[in-house]
Design a protein around this motif. Structure first.
Motif, PDB file in Angstrom:
ATOM      1  N   LYS A 136     -53.232   9.351 -15.666  1.00 36.71           N
ATOM      2  CA  LYS A 136     -52.734  10.795 -15.549  1.00 36.71           C
ATOM      3  C   LYS A 136     -53.655  11.473 -14.625  1.00 36.71           C
ATOM      4  CE  LYS A 136     -49.465  11.118 -18.907  1.00 36.71           C
ATOM      5  NZ  LYS A 136     -48.052  11.457 -18.522  1.00 36.71           N
ATOM      6  N   HIS A 137     -53.121  12.243 -13.525  1.00 41.70           N
ATOM      7  CA  HIS A 137     -54.017  12.745 -12.730  1.00 41.70           C
ATOM      8  C   HIS A 137     -54.707  14.003 -13.282  1.00 41.70           C
ATOM      9  CE1 HIS A 137     -52.015  10.937  -9.344  1.00 41.70           C
ATOM     10  NE2 HIS A 137     -50.763  11.498  -9.834  1.00 41.70           N
TER      11      HIS A 137
ATOM     12  N   ARG B 285     -57.156  17.494 -18.968  1.00 40.24           N
ATOM     13  CA  ARG B 285     -57.760  16.970 -17.722  1.00 40.24           C
ATOM     14  C   ARG B 285     -57.697  18.069 -16.540  1.00 40.24           C
ATOM     15  NH1 ARG B 285     -53.068  15.220 -16.297  1.00 40.24           N
ATOM     16  NH2 ARG B 285     -51.710  15.373 -18.104  1.00 40.24           N
TER      17      ARG B 285
ATOM     18  N   ASP C 238     -47.003  16.176 -13.939  1.00 42.32           N
ATOM     19  CA  ASP C 238     -47.026  14.944 -14.325  1.00 42.32           C
ATOM     20  C   ASP C 238     -45.976  14.015 -13.958  1.00 42.32           C
ATOM     21  OD1 ASP C 238     -49.811  15.039 -15.218  1.00 42.32           O
ATOM     22  OD2 ASP C 238     -49.272  15.399 -17.396  1.00 42.32           O
ATOM     23  N   THR C 239     -45.059  14.602 -14.449  1.00 43.15           N
ATOM     24  CA  THR C 239     -43.531  13.955 -14.290  1.00 43.15           C
ATOM     25  C   THR C 239     -43.167  13.786 -12.671  1.00 43.15           C
ATOM     26  OG1 THR C 239     -42.530  14.826 -16.328  1.00 43.15           O
ATOM     27  CG2 THR C 239     -41.099  14.171 -14.735  1.00 43.15           C
TER      28      THR C 239
ATOM     29  N   GLY D 222     -52.137  18.490 -21.385  1.00 37.99           N
ATOM     30  CA  GLY D 222     -52.853  18.090 -20.132  1.00 37.99           C
ATOM     31  C   GLY D 222     -54.209  19.004 -19.812  1.00 37.99           C
TER      32      GLY D 222
ATOM     33  N   THR E  99     -47.018  19.654 -17.427  1.00 38.86           N
ATOM     34  CA  THR E  99     -46.061  18.717 -18.076  1.00 38.86           C
ATOM     35  C   THR E  99     -45.108  18.216 -17.037  1.00 38.86           C
ATOM     36  OG1 THR E  99     -46.191  19.351 -20.293  1.00 38.86           O
ATOM     37  CG2 THR E  99     -44.447  17.864 -19.595  1.00 38.86           C
TER      38      THR E  99
ATOM     39  N   GLU F  60     -45.463  11.161 -10.968  1.00 30.97           N
ATOM     40  CA  GLU F  60     -45.223   9.878 -11.615  1.00 30.97           C
ATOM     41  C   GLU F  60     -43.921   9.361 -11.164  1.00 30.97           C
ATOM     42  OE1 GLU F  60     -45.661   9.520 -15.884  1.00 30.97           O
ATOM     43  OE2 GLU F  60     -47.787  10.325 -15.946  1.00 30.97           O
TER      44      GLU F  60
END
Length: 299
Positions: free
Chosen positions: A3-4, A35, A108-109, A32, A105, A112
């Motif tokens: 994950k970033h 992070r 992230d999607t 998240g 969230t 990715e």
């Protein structure tokens, strides 16, 4: 897939009453937070000064207060904070911004599922200030990215996320234009960045009342964006920007917060030439003569 990591940078050069609510919106992220780091860049007026209290509000251990001197500008504050940031991704916020609980969230999607993406931007909700009854809340739906649209308007909303690697390939935020965010996104696009639009409101911000100074400086600030990034704009638009800054009579400020395209510049030149030659006056006189002739011809 790893994950970033995300660095949220808030420029708070003047203490703003909305900052605690921004911090709370960060703390309510569904996932998240482990992070995320936050850097609050200001002039030392942050109350309180104990980072532990800020950590308690946000739920983030990695939170830092960056104290700048009194001459610091918003652009300089953001650039200095970005230089200290450790995240793969950068988000630049104002104290009046709020993040949707699904912001991280969704990011992230996006990154990715679309690994080529360099900048994520999303629809947002514009809030009406309590002391401004003329403004109404609204959801602002943004268009899919096109370079031509960015050449005309700085349409990206708040809470856009940019890869740190791409940000480092730009000159960062500049001080020579009010439209610092627009200028940055132009730099990012010119550097080859790929933009991804999320058709869902991931943030909110207060309605900003445009000041007299901002309206008066609109033309100059747009022209400077063009001069800052000449390779991104059509040569006619570059000619307009240079002429506007020189004070040439034909180069108009154009529509508020809109940069003229090549056809718009051509029309400006044409209309100015017609005025200089007196064609407008001749046309008006011809119309008056025509009207008189029609009137006298009636039985």
């Amino acid at each position: 897939m790893r994950k970033h990591t995300v660095s949220i940078i808030v420029s708070d050069l003047e203490t703003h009453p909305g900052l605690p609510r921004l911090l709370q919106s960060v703390s309510r992220q569904s996932t998240g937070l482990d992070r995320v780091e936050m850097i609050i860049a200001g002039n030392g007026g942050h109350p309180p000064s104990d980072p532990a209290i800020w950590q308690a509000i946000t739920g983030i251990d990695a939170i830092r207060l960056l104290v700048l001197d009194g001459s610091a500008t918003v652009s300089r504050a953001r650039n200095l904070a970005a230089a200290e940031a450790e995240g793969d991704m950068l988000v630049f916020l104002r104290p009046d911004h709020r993040l949707d609980p699904k912001y991280l969230t969704t990011a992230d999607t996006v990154f990715e599922d679309h690994p080529d993406t360099d900048v994520m931007y999303a629809d947002y909700i514009r809030l009406a200030p309590r002391d401004n009854r003329s403004a109404t809340p609204a959801m602002i739906q943004l268009p899919a990215f096109r370079e031509g649209l960015l050449q005309a308007r700085g349409f990206l909303g708040p809470a856009a996320m940019i890869r740190r690697e791409l940000f480092q390939r730009t000159d960062g935020f500049r001080d020579n234009t009010f439209y610092r965010d627009w200028d940055l996104w132009v730099q990012a696009a010119y550097a080859g960045g790929i933009f991804h639009h999320v058709a869902y409101p991931l943030s909110s911000c207060e309605h900003h009342k445009v000041s007299f100074k901002e309206r008066a400086e609109d033309g100059r600030c747009k022209a400077i964006i063009v001069i800052n990034n000449q390779g991104f704009f059509h040569e006619h638009t570059v000619r307009w920007a240079l002429s506007y800054l020189r004070g040439d009579g034909w180069a108009e400020a154009y529509g508020f917060m809109t940069i003229p395209g090549p056809m718009d510049v051509t029309r400006m030149l044409h209309d100015h030439a017609m005025r200089v030659m007196g064609t407008d006056a001749l046309a008006e006189e011809a119309i008056r003569q025509f009207d008189r002739a029609v009137l006298h011809s009636r039985p």
